[in-house]
Design an enzyme around this catalytic site. Structure first.
Site, short mmCIF file in Angstrom:
data_model
loop_
_atom_site.label_atom_id
_atom_site.label_comp_id
_atom_site.label_asym_id
_atom_site.label_seq_id
_atom_site.Cartn_x
_atom_site.Cartn_y
_atom_site.Cartn_z
N SER A 192 0.80 -1.23 0.00
CA SER A 192 0.00 0.00 0.00
C SER A 192 0.83 1.27 0.00
CB SER A 192 -0.95 -0.01 1.19
OG SER A 192 -0.20 -0.08 2.39
N HIS A 220 -5.43 -4.52 -1.17
CA HIS A 220 -5.36 -3.49 -2.21
C HIS A 220 -5.35 -4.07 -3.63
CE1 HIS A 220 -4.76 0.05 0.37
NE2 HIS A 220 -4.17 -0.81 1.19
N LYS A 251 -12.18 -1.61 1.12
CA LYS A 251 -11.42 -0.79 0.17
C LYS A 251 -12.17 -0.72 -1.16
CE LYS A 251 -7.46 -0.76 2.96
NZ LYS A 251 -6.71 -1.73 3.72
C1 LIG Z 1 -6.57 -2.02 5.12
C2 LIG Z 1 -5.82 -3.28 5.21
C3 LIG Z 1 -6.21 -4.28 6.10
C4 LIG Z 1 -7.34 -4.09 7.09
O1 LIG Z 1 -8.56 -4.15 6.47
P1 LIG Z 1 -9.87 -3.71 7.28
O2 LIG Z 1 -10.98 -4.36 6.58
O3 LIG Z 1 -9.92 -2.21 7.22
O4 LIG Z 1 -9.70 -4.21 8.68
C5 LIG Z 1 -5.51 -5.47 6.11
N1 LIG Z 1 -4.46 -5.66 5.28
C6 LIG Z 1 -4.04 -4.71 4.43
C7 LIG Z 1 -2.88 -4.98 3.53
C8 LIG Z 1 -4.71 -3.49 4.36
O5 LIG Z 1 -4.29 -2.56 3.52
#
Ligand SMILES: *Cc1c(COP(=O)(O)O)cnc(C)c1O
Length: 403
Positions: A192, A220, A251
């Site tokens: 990310s 992502h 996301k």
């Molecule tokens: C945002 C993210 C998470 C967490 O996801 P949520 O559904 O917001 O708890 C886990 N792993 C990665 C790589 C992320 O970018």
């Protein structure tokens, strides 16, 4: 009386003095290309709402209809009386979409990582993890109390193989219960901070050679990579070859929740043994219904996936034409490299003055001297929005001597 919690208040004060205090902005509008903050419209360059689905009417309506029909509460944890037909429908639809045997829906991506690792890995097993993996993977490893923990240099397959060699040696000693130590290779799918992609094909090949388990956190990559946004496994055509595929609904999918996808028996095991599944109530009714609609939308059409990619390409070219360095990104995540920590902070503040909201990413999230502004385009943006953003970046970039 002395307040035993007072050391924490002091930390807050120190953080404020050092400029490390995190001021959290309040959003006064739905998610979209623009946000309202402090009653002012600003261009949104920092949401993970890649496909613009967070305010999509189809998803919101599905949630509203579900609440009308089912009410709001689940009533219990999923293992007692809190699994409803919506949960099952979503799990089946998601498995089909991702072309896996089975999927389990959880409360968030963070929780999904905890379940994925903690449920199957113990103290004496072995985990091999990319140095840039997400905090939730690190926390999951900690919670599992795995003592044999190897970190390999980011996407470095030579080092991964060296760690696998070490793991193989460790494996010669059985666990105290007599079982063979598991070796788990875990990686983010899309990283990310840089927007680069894990070489899953090579990781899977190495895993086969050393009889290790593979896990990818595709937070992502879902909605972005593969056909119709099926994710990194689809991108590399590795169906059935990655043991554990973790995803988030918060996301690109625009809702909230998480999932683990994989072989039927493994998912069954998570259902029987996963502590956050057994001891914490499952995904809410509106979120589950919205996610069913989301999977339907993505199954039927890849328009939004194409649009976020087109926007990303347009934006990247625009930045590069202006003379900015966009790093090693291979996905819509677009880092605009600044270098100095304070300059990145100043850059972001100036962008905001010009009505562009994009956050600085600094040490310790990225190496010292590699500070950047991370720009997140989405399918909600139109060309004119991107042009506005580019114009402001050009102004601020010149003002601060970056370009
Ligand atoms: C945002 C993210 C998470 C967490 O996801 P949520 O559904 O917001 O708890 C886990 N792993 C990665 C790589 C992320 O970018």
């Amino acid at each position: 009386m002395n307040d035993p919690l007072s050391p924490f208040y002091t930390v807050i004060e120190t953080m404020k003095e050092k400029g490390l205090y995190n001021t959290i902005r309040t959003i006064e509008s739905p998610q979209g290309a623009w946000l309202v903050i402090n009653s002012t419209k600003v261009l949104n360059f920092c949401s993970n709402n890649y496909l613009g689905l967070a305010s999509d009417k189809r998803l919101s309506n599905a949630a509203i209809q579900a609440v009308k029909k089912w009410g709001i509460g689940n009533g219990a944890v999923r293992a007692i009386s809190g699994t409803n037909a919506l949960h099952i429908k979503l799990e089946e639809k998601l498995a089909k979409f991702k072309k896996v045997e089975s999927a389990i829906v959880l409360q968030s991506g963070y929780v999904a990582n905890i379940v994925a690792i903690q449920t199957i890995m113990g103290k004496e097993d072995i985990v091999i993890s990319d140095e840039l993996n997400h905090a939730s993977i690190i926390d999951a490893i900690r919670l599992a109390q795995i003592s044999n923990k190897f970190i390999y240099k980011h996407n470095d397959m030579k080092e991964l193989e060296m760690r696998l060699e070490e793991a193989k040696k460790l494996q010669k000693t059985p666990r105290s219960d007599g079982g063979k130590r598991l070796i788990l290779i875990v990686t983010d799918g899309v990283f990310s901070m840089d927007g680069d992609i894990a070489p899953m094909d090579k990781i899977v090949a190495l895993a086969k050679k050393y009889n290790a388990i593979t896990m990818v956190d595709d937070a992502h990559g879902e909605g972005i990579l593969g056909s119709h946004g099926r994710g990194i496994v689809d991108h590399f055509h590795l169906h059935g070859q990655v043991d554990i595929e973790v995803g988030t609904f918060s996301k690109a999918f625009g809702v909230i929740g998480g999932a683990i996808a994989g072989k039927r028996e493994l998912i069954e095991y998570y259902r029987q043994k996963g502590r956050p599944f057994l001891f914490s109530t499952g995904l809410s009714i509106p979120a589950t219904a919205a996610m069913i609609e989301c999977v339907q939308v993505l199954t039927e059409s890849d328009t939004l996936v194409k649009k976020v990619w087109n926007n990303a390409m347009y934006l990247k070219k625009g930045f590069q034409k202006l003379g900015f360095d966009t790093g090693r990104s291979e996905t819509p995540i677009t880092p605009v490299m600044i270098g100095d920590e304070n300059k990145a902070k100043e850059f972001s503040a100036k962008l905001f003055e010009h009505k562009v909201y994009a956050t600085p990413i600094k040490f310790p999230m990225v190496p010292l001297g590699k500070a950047r502004i991370r720009v997140m385009p989405s399918a909600a943006h139109e060309k004119k929005d991107l042009d506005f953003g580019l114009k402001v970046f050009a102004t601020v970039g010149k003002e601060l001597g970056i370009i």
